[in-house]
Design a protein around this motif. Structure first.
Motif, mmCIF file in Angstrom:
data_model
loop_
_atom_site.group_PDB
_atom_site.id
_atom_site.type_symbol
_atom_site.label_atom_id
_atom_site.label_comp_id
_atom_site.label_asym_id
_atom_site.label_seq_id
_atom_site.Cartn_x
_atom_site.Cartn_y
_atom_site.Cartn_z
ATOM 1 N N ARG A 297 -26.131 -21.842 30.466
ATOM 2 C CA ARG A 297 -27.167 -22.106 29.836
ATOM 3 C C ARG A 297 -26.831 -23.110 28.340
ATOM 4 N N GLY A 298 -25.539 -22.755 28.223
ATOM 5 C CA GLY A 298 -24.837 -23.205 26.949
ATOM 6 C C GLY A 298 -24.841 -22.044 25.819
ATOM 7 N N LEU A 299 -25.746 -20.969 25.918
ATOM 8 C CA LEU A 299 -25.470 -19.877 24.888
ATOM 9 C C LEU A 299 -24.074 -19.023 25.277
ATOM 10 N N GLU A 300 -23.745 -19.415 26.324
ATOM 11 C CA GLU A 300 -22.376 -18.525 26.782
ATOM 12 C C GLU A 300 -21.207 -18.882 25.717
ATOM 13 N N LEU A 301 -21.410 -20.125 24.982
ATOM 14 C CA LEU A 301 -20.237 -20.494 24.126
ATOM 15 C C LEU A 301 -20.129 -19.695 23.066
ATOM 16 N N LEU A 302 -21.394 -18.991 22.731
ATOM 17 C CA LEU A 302 -21.440 -18.137 21.609
ATOM 18 C C LEU A 302 -21.152 -16.709 22.044
ATOM 19 N N THR A 303 -21.834 -16.218 23.099
ATOM 20 C CA THR A 303 -21.944 -14.786 23.556
ATOM 21 C C THR A 303 -20.640 -14.586 24.526
ATOM 22 N N GLY A 304 -20.181 -15.671 25.130
ATOM 23 C CA GLY A 304 -19.168 -15.246 26.088
ATOM 24 C C GLY A 304 -19.736 -14.810 27.317
ATOM 25 N N GLY A 305 -20.835 -14.344 27.647
ATOM 26 C CA GLY A 305 -21.358 -13.649 28.658
ATOM 27 C C GLY A 305 -21.915 -14.772 29.950
ATOM 28 N N GLY A 306 -22.778 -14.236 30.521
ATOM 29 C CA GLY A 306 -23.587 -15.262 31.399
ATOM 30 C C GLY A 306 -22.500 -15.809 32.716
ATOM 31 N N ARG A 307 -22.359 -16.958 32.667
ATOM 32 C CA ARG A 307 -21.525 -17.788 33.809
ATOM 33 C C ARG A 307 -20.034 -17.377 33.401
ATOM 34 N N PHE A 308 -19.679 -17.137 32.429
ATOM 35 C CA PHE A 308 -18.246 -16.804 32.113
ATOM 36 C C PHE A 308 -17.684 -15.234 32.644
ATOM 37 N N THR A 309 -18.909 -14.566 32.867
ATOM 38 C CA THR A 309 -18.524 -13.416 33.416
ATOM 39 C C THR A 309 -17.777 -13.460 34.938
ATOM 40 N N HIS A 310 -18.476 -14.264 35.620
ATOM 41 C CA HIS A 310 -17.803 -14.583 37.032
ATOM 42 C C HIS A 310 -16.724 -15.499 36.824
ATOM 43 N N THR A 311 -15.823 -15.708 36.136
ATOM 44 C CA THR A 311 -14.897 -16.504 36.236
ATOM 45 C C THR A 311 -13.450 -15.879 35.745
ATOM 46 N N VAL A 312 -12.397 -16.559 35.730
ATOM 47 C CA VAL A 312 -11.203 -15.892 35.303
ATOM 48 C C VAL A 312 -10.937 -15.340 33.916
ATOM 49 N N MET A 313 -11.980 -15.616 33.267
ATOM 50 C CA MET A 313 -11.775 -15.392 31.751
ATOM 51 C C MET A 313 -11.967 -14.061 31.296
ATOM 52 N N TYR A 314 -12.542 -12.965 32.215
ATOM 53 C CA TYR A 314 -12.662 -11.663 31.934
ATOM 54 C C TYR A 314 -11.856 -10.754 33.149
ATOM 55 N N TYR A 315 -11.667 -9.585 32.723
ATOM 56 C CA TYR A 315 -10.938 -8.564 33.563
ATOM 57 C C TYR A 315 -11.683 -8.236 34.838
ATOM 58 N N GLY A 316 -13.182 -8.256 34.803
ATOM 59 C CA GLY A 316 -13.896 -7.772 36.007
ATOM 60 C C GLY A 316 -13.799 -8.621 37.195
ATOM 61 N N TYR A 317 -13.369 -10.006 36.759
ATOM 62 C CA TYR A 317 -13.352 -11.142 37.981
ATOM 63 C C TYR A 317 -11.973 -10.856 38.769
ATOM 64 N N TYR A 318 -11.049 -10.050 38.573
ATOM 65 C CA TYR A 318 -9.786 -10.132 39.095
ATOM 66 C C TYR A 318 -9.851 -8.802 40.287
ATOM 67 N N SER A 319 -9.158 -8.955 41.302
ATOM 68 C CA SER A 319 -9.416 -8.232 42.452
ATOM 69 C C SER A 319 -8.435 -6.911 42.474
#
Length: 811
Positions: A297-319
């Protein structure tokens, strides 16, 4: 009373050709001096026998003005000592005076070298050549016989010897001669074999072709090396921009940009292992999605949530699975059992060890940079004579372009301003009443600043508790920006209040003013970060039991970094650009604002601390920091050139880089390391996300791996021993601390020893100078006594006896 006489040395100039007017360097003269020591002694005896032509400058009665044997050397009209004729003989015959810049001496020297190189016994040695073929090394490049035949004879001997050498030896010998390029070209042309011999050598065409091919290869490799060197210099980031900033604004402003460049290197070094062993491996083997992935949605660039949560950006994505192989029947808890024949890649273990190794490499680099910076800033020895070195030795004569000369001129001028300002600050005394008044003002200002810091800390704590009680859901992304917004507002507003209060102190030294501002801003930012760390690990972990609290902490750090970057840009736009426009239109008396070194440096340290805090929860946070630093450099450089002026009180930032690296190491990196160690050893990971979801602590991943090694067999039992006694035990930590303290103590003792040796050498140099003055004065007194005795004997021989004069008068 007799008057003192002063003499001038009347030395005729030696005729020389216009094309040979270039002289060798003093370095080459020192080499010639060693090889012609015996010849200099012969020439000195020759000069002492013939004497010098002296011209009387001040007429008067009497030969010398000295009246006593204990009298020192006489002083001339300008205060310089005037020595007798014999003393001038000795001074002029010294090796440092007689070596001169004689081209004939250089030709004779290299003639001897070629003779030794060829080892031919038939050629006469230099010591066997007559006096007419030797160089004239006397009295300030004075030649007794100005005829050119002697030099031609020596030149002919050198050319004959060069003709007997190989091409490579001849070129090497010519390159080492301290002669002009035109003289070397003439010697090369004369030493080439005649055309008839070249035709006779024509049957050896294969050899000549090979030599030409070899020369071409050497020339091509040389050109390639120069191209690579120029390319490496072009790869140096912001080389010209940093020189321009240092030339126009001084070393104080330049230290900020150098520190930014250092942080860029640290983040690059931190990002490489994370990309290689965590992010790249997980991106190559992505886990299965646990649910629907939201759209961007574009707001992720400020908040870091949304689509970025399901990428290698954060700890929770790693198995938490073992990669590089298909998964067999899973065990309880979702662990994947590796099949036989595959290469296991334990993702939890790789995640933990990669972060640990990256932090360890950063720690070693920081300690080395800090020690190197201390060595550069606090050099052993005194700084006396820096002004003369800056004036006479700073100019680079290889610079030919107009913009480069202008830049170098500005740089030298700024250095001189800083040195003079530093010298003036040391000479300003202050009375006791002024010191007491300043101490009272300092105490009051510090109380106000600490009170402001305490109020900001209470505001952050209260607002974080309010956010915690409101239970903001992850879907309301805009509300999540409230806490980072409050933190950035306090970080931006409090330093301006500190700057206003600092105007009451009126520090004499601008360096001290910057250090005080850095200390106050550092206390503010570290206190706020401490409260935020308690909020994340002490409060949020308990309220987010059914959620992935690691992702939330990573998003909070991402939001803080983004908001800090936005507020930095706004501060640059409003605090520098708008202030410059207002000051130019309404308040022309103040002019452009100065660059705030303390505030900008603390912003860099604050952003780097956020990066180190978030590496465990967001492995790509160093990449975001690199992008931020690149933008900051160009924005700050443009704003500096357009909106700021040089400091009104110039000062030399000799220790500024050392202070910045020290602050980055101890409060920033040490605090981030303590935060991550507490999260790894004490905090329970989330049970629904991340590579440590089935463990009580993140540190247990190593223990599980050791148990698997013990079950695998005795062949890998040494790995479990290493983990048990070197990782789990506290003895290696104590041993490393003891070794570090021992190294620091040895370095301190070495520095003390170097200082003592330098003091002894300085004392010895001063004593050597006094010895020379003492010997010259002794010689002066000896020759004065000889001169007086000779004059007395002459007067007794000329004057008639007094008895005959009386008899003549009586008659």
């Amino acid at each position: 009373m007799s008057r003192s006489l002063a003499f001038v040395l009347n030395v005729p100039e030696t005729p020389q050709d216009p094309e040979d007017s270039q002289e060798p360097s003093p370095y080459d003269e020192s080499e010639v001096h060693d090889s012609f020591h015996q010849l200099i002694q012969e020439q000195s005896r020759w000069v002492a026998e013939e004497g010098l032509e002296l011209q009387q400058r001040v007429p008067g009665a009497g030969a010398l003005g000295a009246s006593g044997s204990d009298r020192q050397a006489l002083l001339g009209p300008e205060g310089a000592p005037v020595y007798s004729t014999a003393t001038l003989h000795i001074l002029a015959s010294m090796p440092s005076r007689t070596i001169g810049r004689s081209r004939g001496a250089i030709l004779s020297q290299y003639y001897s070298r070629t003779v030794r190189l060829r080892r031919r016994a038939g050629r006469p040695q230099l010591r066997d050549v007559g006096r007419s073929a030797r160089p004239s090394l006397r009295l300030y490049d004075l030649e007794l016989d100005p005829a050119v035949l002697e030099e031609d004879e020596k030149r002919g001997l050198l050319v004959k010897e060069l003709q007997g050498l190989t091409v490579a030896q001849r070129d090497h010998m010519l390159r080492g001669m301290p002669l002009s390029l035109s003289e070397k070209r003439c010697l090369r042309e004369e030493s080439r074999p005649p055309r008839g011999k070249r035709r006779a050598w024509g049957h050896r065409g294969l050899l000549s072709c090979c030599s030409q091919l070899r020369d071409s290869c050497i020339l091509a490799s040389h050109n390639l090396g120069l191209a690579l060197l120029s390319g490496l210099q072009a790869l140096m980031p912001w080389h010209y921009a940093l020189k321009r900033i240092g030339g126009q604004f001084g070393s104080s402003v330049l230290s900020y940009f150098l520190f930014l460049k250092t942080l860029l290197a640290f983040n690059t070094l931190l990002l490489l292992p994370l990309l290689a062993f965590i992010v790249g491996v997980q991106a190559a083997f992505p886990p299965a999605p646990s649910g629907s992935v939201p759209a961007f949605r574009g707001l992720e660039l400020l908040t870091g949530g949304g689509r970025f949560t399901h990428t290698v950006m954060y700890y929770g994505y790693y198995s938490n699975a073992t990669l590089n192989q298909p998964c067999a029947s899973p065990r309880d808890g979702g662990q994947c059992t590796p099949e036989a024949g595959g290469l296991p890649y334990n993702m939890p273990l790789a995640y933990l060890f990669t972060v640990g190794v990256a932090f360890f490499i950063t720690c070693i680099t920081l300690v080395y940079s800090m020690s190197h910076s201390f060595g550069e800033s606090y050099r052993v020895g005194s700084t006396s004579g820096v002004h003369a070195i800056t004036v006479f030795c700073s100019w680079d004569y290889k610079v030919t372009q107009k913009w480069a000369t202008r830049l170098q001129h500005d740089n030298i001028r700024t250095q001189l301003k800083e040195l003079l300002a530093e010298g003036q600050l040391r000479q300003r005394p202050r009375r006791a009443c002024g010191r007491l008044r300043q101490a009272a003002v300092l105490g009051l200002v510090w109380l106000l600043c600490l009170g402001t810091t305490l109020a900001c800390a209470l505001a952050v704590y209260s607002f974080s508790e309010l956010v915690l009680q409101s239970r903001v859901s992850a879907e309301r992304d805009g509300v999540l920006l409230a806490l980072p917004l409050v933190v950035c507002l306090l970080n931006l507003g409090a330093p301006y209040l500190f700057r206003v209060l600092a105007t009451l102190e009126r520090h004499d030294s601008p360096v001290l003013e910057v250090y005080v501002a850095i200390c106050r801003n550092l206390i503010l930012k570290m206190v706020i970060l401490g409260i935020l760390c308690y909020h994340w690990l002490g409060r949020r972990v308990g309220t987010l039991k059914d959620q992935c609290w690691e992702d939330f902490v990573g998003q909070e750090l991402y939001r803080l970094m983004v908001m800090d970057f936005i507020f930095t840009l706004l501060d640059t736009l409003l605090g520098e650009l708008v202030w410059r426009l207002i000051s130019e239109k309404r308040s022309q008396r103040k002019g452009k604002p100065e660059f705030d070194i303390a505030g900008n440096v603390l912003e860099l340290i604050y952003g780097q601390t956020l990066t180190w805090l978030g590496v465990l929860f967001s492995p790509l946070l160093p990449a975001m920091q690199i992008i931020k630093l690149l933008f900051l450099f160009y924005v700050k450089k443009t704003s500096l050139m357009a909106n700021c002026q040089a400091p009104r009180r110039p000062w030399k930032a000799s220790h500024m880089s050392t202070v910045f690296i020290s602050l980055l190491c101890f409060p920033s990196f040490l605090g981030a390391a303590i935060f991550l160690c507490y999260a790894i050893w004490q905090v329970k990971p989330s049970s629904i996300c991340g590579p440590f979801r089935t463990l009580d602590t993140m540190y247990e991943a190593g223990k599980v791996w050791v148990r698997h090694l013990e079950e695998a067999g005795p062949r890998v039992s040494w790995l479990s021993w290493i983990h048990r006694y070197l990782v789990e035990s506290a003895f290696p930590i104590y041993l490393a601390s003891a070794l570090l303290l021992a190294v620091i103590y040895l370095n301190i003792q070495v520095v003390k020893g170097q200082r003592k040796v330098i003091c002894l050498l300085k004392e010895q140099l001063s004593n050597e100078g006094e010895d020379k003055i003492f010997l010259i004065n002794k010689l002066q007194r000896i020759y004065e006594r000889k001169e007086r005795s000779r004059v007395g004997r002459t007067e007794e021989a000329v004057t008639p006896p007094a008895v005959f004069t009386d008899d003549w008068d009586a008659q």
